[in-house]
Motif scaffolding. Structure first.
Motif, PDB file in Angstrom:
ATOM      1  N   MET A   1       0.831  -1.203   0.000  1.00  0.00           N
ATOM      2  CA  MET A   1       0.000   0.000   0.000  1.00  0.00           C
ATOM      3  C   MET A   1       0.865   1.252   0.000  1.00  0.00           C
ATOM      4  SD  MET A   1      -2.964  -0.976   2.766  1.00  0.00           S
ATOM      5  CE  MET A   1      -3.891  -2.522   2.672  1.00  0.00           C
ATOM      6  N   LEU A   2       1.901   1.251   0.830  1.00  0.00           N
ATOM      7  CA  LEU A   2       2.785   2.413   0.920  1.00  0.00           C
ATOM      8  C   LEU A   2       3.542   2.629  -0.377  1.00  0.00           C
ATOM      9  CD1 LEU A   2       4.061   4.645   2.629  1.00  0.00           C
ATOM     10  CD2 LEU A   2       5.723   2.972   3.450  1.00  0.00           C
ATOM     11  N   ILE A   3       4.056   1.545  -0.954  1.00  0.00           N
ATOM     12  CA  ILE A   3       4.813   1.645  -2.205  1.00  0.00           C
ATOM     13  C   ILE A   3       3.932   2.182  -3.324  1.00  0.00           C
ATOM     14  CG2 ILE A   3       5.931   0.275  -4.023  1.00  0.00           C
ATOM     15  CD1 ILE A   3       7.007  -1.519  -1.742  1.00  0.00           C
ATOM     16  N   ARG A   4       2.722   1.645  -3.450  1.00  0.00           N
ATOM     17  CA  ARG A   4       1.802   2.116  -4.496  1.00  0.00           C
ATOM     18  C   ARG A   4       1.460   3.595  -4.283  1.00  0.00           C
ATOM     19  NH1 ARG A   4       2.563  -2.028  -7.526  1.00  0.00           N
ATOM     20  NH2 ARG A   4       1.106  -3.780  -7.526  1.00  0.00           N
TER      21      ARG A   4
ATOM     22  N   ALA B   1       4.960   5.629  -5.005  1.00  0.00           N
ATOM     23  CA  ALA B   1       5.496   5.506  -6.360  1.00  0.00           C
ATOM     24  C   ALA B   1       4.484   5.851  -7.437  1.00  0.00           C
ATOM     25  CB  ALA B   1       6.022   4.084  -6.581  1.00  0.00           C
ATOM     26  N   ASP B   2       3.221   5.456  -7.233  1.00  0.00           N
ATOM     27  CA  ASP B   2       2.208   5.634  -8.278  1.00  0.00           C
ATOM     28  C   ASP B   2       1.199   6.726  -7.956  1.00  0.00           C
ATOM     29  OD1 ASP B   2       3.481   3.460  -9.409  1.00  0.00           O
ATOM     30  OD2 ASP B   2       2.015   2.004  -8.691  1.00  0.00           O
ATOM     31  N   GLY B   3       1.245   7.253  -6.755  1.00  0.00           N
ATOM     32  CA  GLY B   3       0.273   8.264  -6.369  1.00  0.00           C
ATOM     33  C   GLY B   3      -1.120   7.699  -6.162  1.00  0.00           C
ATOM     34  N   ALA B   4      -1.211   6.374  -6.010  1.00  0.00           N
ATOM     35  CA  ALA B   4      -2.517   5.746  -5.811  1.00  0.00           C
ATOM     36  C   ALA B   4      -3.017   6.003  -4.399  1.00  0.00           C
ATOM     37  CB  ALA B   4      -2.417   4.240  -6.058  1.00  0.00           C
ATOM     38  N   GLY B   5      -4.308   6.155  -4.260  1.00  0.00           N
ATOM     39  CA  GLY B   5      -4.881   6.290  -2.938  1.00  0.00           C
ATOM     40  C   GLY B   5      -4.897   4.943  -2.239  1.00  0.00           C
ATOM     41  N   ILE B   6      -5.429   4.925  -1.037  1.00  0.00           N
ATOM     42  CA  ILE B   6      -5.553   3.678  -0.296  1.00  0.00           C
ATOM     43  C   ILE B   6      -7.010   3.528   0.125  1.00  0.00           C
ATOM     44  CG2 ILE B   6      -4.856   2.356   1.724  1.00  0.00           C
ATOM     45  CD1 ILE B   6      -2.181   3.777   1.671  1.00  0.00           C
TER      46      ILE B   6
ATOM     47  N   ASN C   1       1.911 -10.113   1.802  1.00  0.00           N
ATOM     48  CA  ASN C   1       1.184  -8.851   1.737  1.00  0.00           C
ATOM     49  C   ASN C   1       1.186  -8.103   3.062  1.00  0.00           C
ATOM     50  OD1 ASN C   1      -0.419  -8.329  -0.964  1.00  0.00           O
ATOM     51  ND2 ASN C   1      -0.376 -10.529  -0.659  1.00  0.00           N
ATOM     52  N   ALA C   2       1.081  -8.816   4.164  1.00  0.00           N
ATOM     53  CA  ALA C   2       0.986  -8.141   5.462  1.00  0.00           C
ATOM     54  C   ALA C   2       2.324  -7.613   5.956  1.00  0.00           C
ATOM     55  CB  ALA C   2       0.389  -9.090   6.505  1.00  0.00           C
ATOM     56  N   PHE C   3       3.426  -8.304   5.612  1.00  0.00           N
ATOM     57  CA  PHE C   3       4.704  -7.978   6.248  1.00  0.00           C
ATOM     58  C   PHE C   3       5.838  -7.588   5.299  1.00  0.00           C
ATOM     59  CE2 PHE C   3       2.506 -11.099   8.971  1.00  0.00           C
ATOM     60  CZ  PHE C   3       2.411 -10.378  10.143  1.00  0.00           C
ATOM     61  N   LEU C   4       5.741  -7.912   4.009  1.00  0.00           N
ATOM     62  CA  LEU C   4       6.926  -7.822   3.149  1.00  0.00           C
ATOM     63  C   LEU C   4       6.723  -6.936   1.933  1.00  0.00           C
ATOM     64  CD1 LEU C   4       7.903 -11.598   3.296  1.00  0.00           C
ATOM     65  CD2 LEU C   4       8.805  -9.721   4.686  1.00  0.00           C
ATOM     66  N   TRP C   5       7.818  -6.675   1.269  1.00  0.00           N
ATOM     67  CA  TRP C   5       7.841  -5.856   0.072  1.00  0.00           C
ATOM     68  C   TRP C   5       7.619  -6.745  -1.154  1.00  0.00           C
ATOM     69  CZ3 TRP C   5      11.790  -7.832   2.825  1.00  0.00           C
ATOM     70  CH2 TRP C   5      12.782  -8.530   2.143  1.00  0.00           C
ATOM     71  N   PRO C   6       7.063  -6.201  -2.262  1.00  0.00           N
ATOM     72  CA  PRO C   6       6.856  -7.001  -3.470  1.00  0.00           C
ATOM     73  C   PRO C   6       8.168  -7.202  -4.223  1.00  0.00           C
ATOM     74  CG  PRO C   6       6.088  -4.755  -3.816  1.00  0.00           C
ATOM     75  CD  PRO C   6       6.491  -4.843  -2.372  1.00  0.00           C
ATOM     76  N   ASP C   7       8.527  -8.441  -4.425  1.00  0.00           N
ATOM     77  CA  ASP C   7       9.780  -8.774  -5.098  1.00  0.00           C
ATOM     78  C   ASP C   7       9.738 -10.258  -5.431  1.00  0.00           C
ATOM     79  OD1 ASP C   7      12.303  -8.691  -6.132  1.00  0.00           O
ATOM     80  OD2 ASP C   7      13.334  -8.618  -4.194  1.00  0.00           O
TER      81      ASP C   7
ATOM     82  N   GLY D   1      -7.228  -3.797  -7.049  1.00  0.00           N
ATOM     83  CA  GLY D   1      -7.241  -2.769  -8.078  1.00  0.00           C
ATOM     84  C   GLY D   1      -6.331  -1.636  -7.661  1.00  0.00           C
ATOM     85  N   ASP D   2      -6.217  -0.611  -8.512  1.00  0.00           N
ATOM     86  CA  ASP D   2      -5.366   0.527  -8.181  1.00  0.00           C
ATOM     87  C   ASP D   2      -5.862   1.211  -6.913  1.00  0.00           C
ATOM     88  OD1 ASP D   2      -3.472   0.405 -10.249  1.00  0.00           O
ATOM     89  OD2 ASP D   2      -4.857   1.334 -11.660  1.00  0.00           O
ATOM     90  N   GLY D   3      -5.052   1.143  -5.860  1.00  0.00           N
ATOM     91  CA  GLY D   3      -5.413   1.781  -4.604  1.00  0.00           C
ATOM     92  C   GLY D   3      -6.588   1.134  -3.893  1.00  0.00           C
TER      93      GLY D   3
END
Length: 229
Positions: free
Chosen positions: A40-43, A46-51, A114-120, A156-158
């Motif tokens: 959520m934070l990265i999106r 980086a993308d300006g997406a809402g949450i 999803n709860a604890f880690l970064w996407p990679d 979906g986005d945000g």
């Protein structure tokens, strides 16, 4: 020799500190809804997406959606301890044949990620994911794993979680999703930023029909039994 001992002591202290922090973090999320996730934070940055997210208990999510995600993502969820070894073996074979790193992810794996880690897709991230999967499976009941998964997964986005997604796509609470709507929601999870349950392509519609048939098997064979109260 003294320098080596000091280095080993530092490494041991760091390992113990990481273990204590990670166990405490996982125990906290057993009872407290995660306020957000790294994705959520990265999106957002980086993308300006809402949450967009609305946390609801598992009891407020339709059993149709529970069956749909189990049918689509992890039919052995209630029986395994975090890892689908047959799927992992198949993924390792594909990884050996190509450059793209894939894995046989279970719902438990995806919850940990999803709860604890970064996407990679690196082996390092996969290793840390396995560690958090073990913690989640050992410290949470299966119902909690499903509850967190269905509340933090990207749709979906945000857009995160079943409640926000259901209201966005179908104008109703997640508790009221029909079998067809739940199947459409589950089908788009592999690529939620490209596919929409509200505007399914012919491919998505066909896949949703397959998931609906699998949902009947999940219900009939009790493969969602661990989601009960």
């Amino acid at each position: 020799m003294g320098g080596v001992r000091r280095l080993l002591r530092v490494m041991l202290a760091l390992a113990l500190g990481f273990a204590a922090l990670s166990v405490g973090w996982v125990l906290l999320y057993r009872v407290v809804p995660p306020p957000g996730t790294p994705l959520m934070l990265i999106r957002a940055v980086a993308d300006g997406a809402g949450i967009g997210k609305d946390w609801v208990p598992l009891a407020a999510i339709s059993p149709n959606l529970v069956r749909a995600v189990i049918a689509s993502e992890d039919s052995g969820f209630c029986a395994h301890y975090g890892f689908d070894w047959n799927a992992i073996a198949g993924a390792l074979e594909e990884n050996a044949e190509g450059e793209r790193l894939i894995g046989g992810s279970t719902i438990s794996n995806q919850t940990a990620k999803n709860a604890f880690l970064w996407p990679d897709r690196s082996w390092l991230r996969k290793g840390v994911e396995a560690y958090f999967t073990l913690l989640v499976e050992g410290l949470w009941p299966k119902r909690r794993i499903l509850e967190v998964y269905l509340n933090v997964i990207e749709w979906g986005d945000g857009l995160y979680g079943a409640e926000a997604a259901s209201r966005r796509f179908f104008g109703k609470a997640a508790a009221d999703l029909t079998r067809r709507e739940a199947a459409l929601m589950a089908v788009v999870l592999p690529n939620p930023r490209r596919w929409s349950p509200a505007a399914p392509t012919a491919y998505i519609a066909r896949r949703a029909a397959v998931i609906e048939r699998r949902m009947a098997v999940v219900a009939g064979d009790g493969l969602d039994g661990c989601a009960g109260s």
